[in-house]
Write a protein that holds these residues in place. Structure first.
Motif, PDB file in Angstrom:
ATOM      1  N   MET A 184      44.142  49.591  35.745  1.00  8.88           N
ATOM      2  CA  MET A 184      43.015  48.825  36.225  1.00  8.88           C
ATOM      3  C   MET A 184      43.346  48.274  37.604  1.00  8.88           C
ATOM      4  O   MET A 184      44.325  47.569  37.765  1.00  8.88           O
ATOM      5  CB  MET A 184      42.728  47.687  35.243  1.00  8.88           C
ATOM      6  CG  MET A 184      41.821  46.634  35.813  1.00  8.88           C
ATOM      7  SD  MET A 184      41.971  45.062  34.995  1.00  8.88           S
ATOM      8  CE  MET A 184      40.525  45.016  34.030  1.00  8.88           C
ATOM      9  N   PRO A 185      42.561  48.603  38.602  1.00  6.14           N
ATOM     10  CA  PRO A 185      42.839  48.080  39.946  1.00  6.14           C
ATOM     11  C   PRO A 185      42.550  46.583  40.017  1.00  6.14           C
ATOM     12  O   PRO A 185      41.673  46.086  39.319  1.00  6.14           O
ATOM     13  CB  PRO A 185      41.889  48.863  40.842  1.00  6.14           C
ATOM     14  CG  PRO A 185      40.856  49.442  39.954  1.00  6.14           C
ATOM     15  CD  PRO A 185      41.435  49.501  38.576  1.00  6.14           C
ATOM     16  N   ARG A 186      43.318  45.890  40.851  1.00  3.19           N
ATOM     17  CA  ARG A 186      43.082  44.454  40.966  1.00  3.19           C
ATOM     18  C   ARG A 186      41.829  44.192  41.787  1.00  3.19           C
ATOM     19  O   ARG A 186      41.459  44.984  42.644  1.00  3.19           O
ATOM     20  CB  ARG A 186      44.290  43.736  41.540  1.00  3.19           C
ATOM     21  CG  ARG A 186      44.573  43.966  42.993  1.00  3.19           C
ATOM     22  CD  ARG A 186      45.847  43.212  43.382  1.00  3.19           C
ATOM     23  NE  ARG A 186      46.309  43.647  44.669  1.00  3.19           N
ATOM     24  CZ  ARG A 186      46.112  42.963  45.784  1.00  3.19           C
ATOM     25  NH1 ARG A 186      45.508  41.805  45.761  1.00  3.19           N
ATOM     26  NH2 ARG A 186      46.548  43.427  46.930  1.00  3.19           N
TER      27      ARG A 186
END
Length: 121
Positions: free
Chosen positions: A1-3
């Motif tokens: 999950m990208p920040r």
């Protein structure tokens, strides 16, 4: 999950340059050091966890470059630029072959599992 990072379109044009250049010199120095060294520890004086990370690397026989920026009483604004750049909230910041692997706890886990040596091959 990208920040999650605030989209540039959501930053008012009048402040974009300030956001983009906020203590850019410290970020550029760390980027250059990370690019030129297999293992880099970025820390601050008076922080026992930074010292612990370096000791773990020494015990493992792993050479590393250390960058220190101030201590609890100064230079916090400059260090904030590093936190904003990496998204990592604490010091030390440990980089292995250009990748942020976390701090001392994460480094210790990599060493314990033998993964640090694998990453360095």
């Amino acid at each position: 999950m990208p920040r999650t990072i605030l989209e540039e379109a959501q930053i008012h044009p009048a402040i974009r340059e300030k956001v983009a250049t906020f203590h850019h010199d410290i970020v550029a120095e760390v980027m250059k050091t990370v690019a030129g060294n297999e293992v880099v520890v970025v820390g601050m004086g008076m922080n026992p966890v930074c010292k612990k990370a370096r000791q773990m690397l020494d015990t493992a026989g792993q050479a590393h470059q250390y960058l220190e920026y101030g201590n609890y009483f100064n230079t916090w604004r400059r260090r904030n630029a590093l936190k904003m750049w990496t998204g990592w909230p604490t010091f030390p910041m440990v980089f292995v072959k250009g990748t942020l692997i976390g701090g001392a706890q994460e480094l210790g886990a990599l060493i314990e599992r033998g993964e640090l040596k694998a990453l360095l091959k």
